[in-house]
Enzyme design. Structure first.
Site, PDB file in Angstrom:
ATOM      1  CE  LYS A   1     -13.497  20.496  15.137  1.00  0.00           C
ATOM      2  NZ  LYS A   1     -12.817  21.524  15.936  1.00  0.00           N
TER       3      LYS A   1
ATOM      4  CB  THR B   1     -17.818  30.209   2.339  1.00  0.00           C
ATOM      5  OG1 THR B   1     -18.934  30.913   2.901  1.00  0.00           O
ATOM      6  CG2 THR B   1     -18.196  29.735   0.955  1.00  0.00           C
TER       7      THR B   1
ATOM      8  N   GLY C   1     -16.827  24.848   4.362  1.00  0.00           N
ATOM      9  CA  GLY C   1     -18.127  24.320   3.932  1.00  0.00           C
ATOM     10  C   GLY C   1     -18.006  23.649   2.570  1.00  0.00           C
TER      11      GLY C   1
ATOM     12  CD  GLU D   1     -24.963  30.082   9.989  1.00  0.00           C
ATOM     13  OE1 GLU D   1     -24.406  30.866   9.199  1.00  0.00           O
ATOM     14  OE2 GLU D   1     -24.855  30.145  11.214  1.00  0.00           O
TER      15      GLU D   1
ATOM     16  CB  CYS E   1     -22.044  33.945  10.128  1.00  0.00           C
ATOM     17  SG  CYS E   1     -23.435  33.557  11.177  1.00  0.00           S
TER      18      CYS E   1
ATOM     19  CD  GLU F   1     -17.561  35.594   6.972  1.00  0.00           C
ATOM     20  OE1 GLU F   1     -16.911  34.590   6.655  1.00  0.00           O
ATOM     21  OE2 GLU F   1     -18.642  35.545   7.571  1.00  0.00           O
TER      22      GLU F   1
END
Ligand code: NDP
Length: 779
Positions: free
Chosen positions: A190, A244, A247, A264, A298, A393
């Site tokens: 996806k 994150t 994740g 990742e 990233c 980030e």
């Protein structure tokens, strides 16, 4: 403008790339796309639009996958998988090679379409994204070819669900699909909802390449489609690249499902400039580190750490360079910084920067385009290490900066983050740069460079930047598993009894923490009986406070990682020697606890495992990759850190030794929860450790209920990995709790492992992280 004017200003004129062919391809497809399932297209729907971030124009209309679409894609992948694996490495290599060739042939089309859909400068999609995507298919065509000979004990996992973000749509697709297919898996991928077009063009390429139906399936839609893939029972592995936060959700959602997982995730990578660096090169490197792809990378070098003595000069030069950056139409080959992906991301970046009240914000004095989502290159200096912008980030063209005085301080600042993806080190002193690299918590370190990638050098992070590597030999383990069937693991229990000890001495064992015997914090222990109900001894019941103390001790023993493999091997041999001296005693103890007769064999095999781990301590080393720069990439194997393990219940000594020995051989410190029903071999074993020169804190032994220890172990923020070989199935609990700091987990999913067989290689792999250090050379 005259030629003379041009020579005087040295300004570039516009050099736009034509969008014509890419738009024509979209129109050819009807400008509406369905999903690519089982080698064909589903009827397109008008669910959402793919927009050009540079001007807001609609490029195409896309379909939002339903649960039925995801089901169909997974079934197609499942149906195709066995045949695809059976095709053999050479057969698959031919397909991957054909895809690589077609990617090469249509490189310009891919580059333009990527730039239209994502907003990145054409220079980058043309010179970086697309060539690297081709490279991954070529490289993994080679891996498919080599699989049978080089990975004889491994086989495909099955069906892989792959979810990718919008910042490198084609490249992330290549990083995911190429290794999966090479190893005999089939995929359901996806793309991000903002950037599906190159994935759909890739589907077209798969058709042209004659890829068997169902090997690659692409479903489009938003995050809910990702959630459906993650939850789908027909999927064997999830590979995710993205934030994150998502994740963590995926880790929680897949806990206990038995699905393999690689993540990742985000980063806040340091860009460290020492005062002896070539400052002009460092400035150019920094442009590449943070303004490449608008900072939506990233591993962007988004945290500039500059040595105090040169900070002022460096910032001045940097600002001057920033003012020369060119923003605008991403299809213009003279453009340095393109458009931010969408209004949401633009607003996120704007809000984060606006909320910063510390330091000084410098916005590049550049001409801003009037339409589209653009953000000026920005530098924020004078931030404290704890400032939100030094930690979070931003994922945009914003660089934050702080200063340091000494190399020690540089390392401390660099590692002061929950992430650990990449780092750049700038110095003309090779000793300094190569001394700093191993100290950085990062999966990739670039010396005097930034954002260098190649399929041969694995990419991935440590800490909350996720786990698993993409590329290199190490990337293959994420798409394979050991061949052979596994059997369910029945719960192992000890004997009950009421007997009294055969002498009046208190035989209550202790915990072993920081090289010392320690009473359990709770003050409780449990009786251990033999087959006849006779009391063999008492074992302490460790609680979360004992675990906390063990973690503290293990953290304190970091000098172990700095010892050479040879020195660690000496300690392991010494443990083996001392265990050998007490062979009979241990054998009797094991037989008494388990009611069996295999004690002597178990001790003998344990000694052998110690020898094997000692043998590997100075041999399980890295590689030197021939990356396409004038230089090399060193793939260094580093210890994971502090590993907590629930040891096997069924092999009280052999299980513990098998787990401990490879882990400490590689420089880790361990906290071992001994066999729950038969803990006394472990409590005898610490006497062996005490006499074998094992530094305090390297091995810590707890006894007690695995169920009680699993949650605090998996939730502890200072533990880097948790393994479970317990016969109590705690796999779901451990995986779920590990989401907090995204520690690595290795759980048995209630399946047995025969500890009389040698699993050292698998343990060595789990006990190490590969760090790729890129070292350019030459003047
Ligand atoms: P996400 O992590 O949300 O998205 C990555 C992919 O996961 C997309 O395909 C997304 O779908 C999908 N997804 C979203 N939610 C779920 C879920 N619950 N389960 C499974 N899949 C899911 O990144 P965003 O695009 O939303 O960006 C958010 C922030 O993440 C950015 O501002 C940036 O800071 C960071 N980011 C970091 C990246 C990195 O590589 N480190 C990459 C991208 C973003 P869809 O996009 O279609 O909703």
């Amino acid at each position: 403008m005259t030629v003379k004017d041009i020579f005087q200003s040295m300004d570039y004129g516009p050099a736009p790339e034509s969008a014509g062919d890419a738009l024509a391809w979209v129109v050819d497809q009807g400008a509406r796309f369905g999903h690519f399932i089982n080698g064909g297209w589903t009827d397109p729907k008008d669910d959402f639009a793919s927009l050009n971030p540079a001007n807001g124009e609609t490029l195409a209309r896309l379909s939002q996958a339903t649960a039925e679409d995801v089901d169909a894609a997974v079934s197609a992948a499942r149906k195709a998988q066995a045949q695809w694996a059976k095709l053999g490495g050479h057969g698959r290599a031919r397909h991957l090679y054909a895809i690589a060739r077609l990617l090469q042939k249509h490189a310009r089309l891919f580059a333009v379409l990527e730039t239209l859909d994502n907003g990145k400068p054409i220079r980058e999609s043309r010179d970086i994204d697309v060539p690297l995507a081709q490279r991954h298919f070529y490289y993994h065509a080679g891996m498919a070819e080599l699989m049978e000979n080089e990975l004889p004990g491994r086989e495909a996992l099955g069906v892989c669900g792959q979810i990718i973000p919008w910042n490198f749509p084609l490249l992330m697709l290549a990083w995911k699909i190429a290794p999966a297919l090479a190893m005999g898996n089939t995929v359901v991928l996806k793309p991000a909802e903002q950037t599906s077009l190159t994935a759909l063009l890739f589907a077209d390429i798969c058709q042209q390449a004659g890829l068997p139906k169902g090997v690659v399936n692409i479903v489009t839609g938003d995050g809910t489609v990702g959630e459906m893939i993650v939850a789908h029972e027909g999927i064997d592995k999830i590979a995710f690249t993205g934030s994150t936060e998502v994740g963590r959700k995926i880790r929680t959602a897949t806990a206990g499902s038995g699905k393999a997982l690689t993540l990742e995730l985000g980063g806040k990578s340091p860009f460290i400039v020492f005062e002896d660096a070539d400052l002009d090169s460092a400035i150019e490197g920094l442009v590449d580190a943070i303004w490449f792809n608008q900072g939506e990378v990233c591993c962007a070098g988004s945290r500039l750490l500059v040595q105090e003595g040169i900070a002022h000069r460096f910032h001045r030069k940097l600002k001057a360079r920033m003012d020369r950056l060119r923003l605008g139409n991403p299809l213009d080959k003279c453009i340095d910084v393109g458009a931010v992906i969408d209004a949401t991301q633009l607003s996120k970046v704007t809000t984060l920067v606006a909320a910063c009240t510390e330091g000084e914000t410098y916005r590049a004095e550049v001409e801003m385009p009037v339409e589209g989502h653009f953000y000026p290159p920005t530098l924020i200096t004078g931030l404290s290490p704890s400032s939100p912008l030094m930690q979070e980030e931003i994922f945009g063209p914003v660089l934050v900066s702080a200063t340091f005085r000494t190399p020690v301080e540089a390392v401390a600042l660099a590692n002061n983050t929950r992430y650990g993806l990449a780092a750049s080190v700038w110095s003309e002193n090779i000793n300094l740069a190569l001394g700093i690299a191993p100290q950085l918590a990062a999966g990739v370190v670039w010396i005097n460079g930034s954002n260098m990638f190649d399929a041969t050098a694995g990419f991935g992070g440590v800490r909350e930047s996720g786990y698993g590597r993409e590329g290199g030999w190490e990337g293959l383990s994420a798409y394979t598993r050991p061949k052979g069937k596994t059997k369910p693991l029945a719960p192992v229990s000890g004997f009950k009894g009421k007997g009294v000890p055969d002498n009046a001495l208190d035989r209550t064992a202790k915990l072993y923490i920081g090289g010392k015997q320690a009473r359990p914090d709770g003050g409780y222990c449990r009786a251990v009986h033999g087959r006849n109900g006779n009391l063999l001894g008492q074992a302490p019941l460790a609680n979360r406070k004992d675990l906390r103390n063990a973690v503290e001790a293990a953290r304190g023993a970091k000098g172990w990682a700095a010892m050479s493999g040879h020195q660690r091997a000496q300690v392991l041999y010494y443990i083996a020697e001392n265990l050998s001296a007490r062979e009979g005693e241990f054998a009797t103890r094991i037989n008494a606890m388990t009611g069996g007769r295999s004690g002597a064999k178990e001790v003998e095999t344990s000694i052998r495992r110690l020898f094997t781990a000692a043998a590997w301590a100075d041999k399980y080393d890295g590689q030197v990759h021939g990356v396409p720069i004038r230089g090399v990439a060193l793939a260094v194997k580093e210890p994971v850190g502090v590993i907590a393990a629930l040891c096997p219940d069924d092999a009280p000594l052999l299980g513990l030794v098998s787990v401990m020995a490879p882990a400490i051989a590689m420089g880790n410190r361990v906290i071992l929860a001994a066999s729950e029903p038969f803990p006394l071999a472990a409590t005898d074993f610490y006497q062996v450790l005490e006499t074998s020169d094992v530094p305090g804190g390297v091995v810590n032994i707890l006894t007690g209920a695995h169920k009680e220890l699993a949650v605090p172990m998996a939730g502890h923020l200072d533990i880097d990995a948790v393994w479970s070989f317990s016969s109590t199935d705690l796999s779901a609990t451990i995986e779920r709790e590990s989401a907090g700091n995204l520690k690595r987990t290795w759980v048995n999913n209630a399946m047995a492992r025969d500890w009389s067989a040698d699993h050292t290689r698998a343990l060595l792999e789990a006990a190490t992280e590969v760090k790729n250090i890129w070292i350019p050379y030459g003047e």
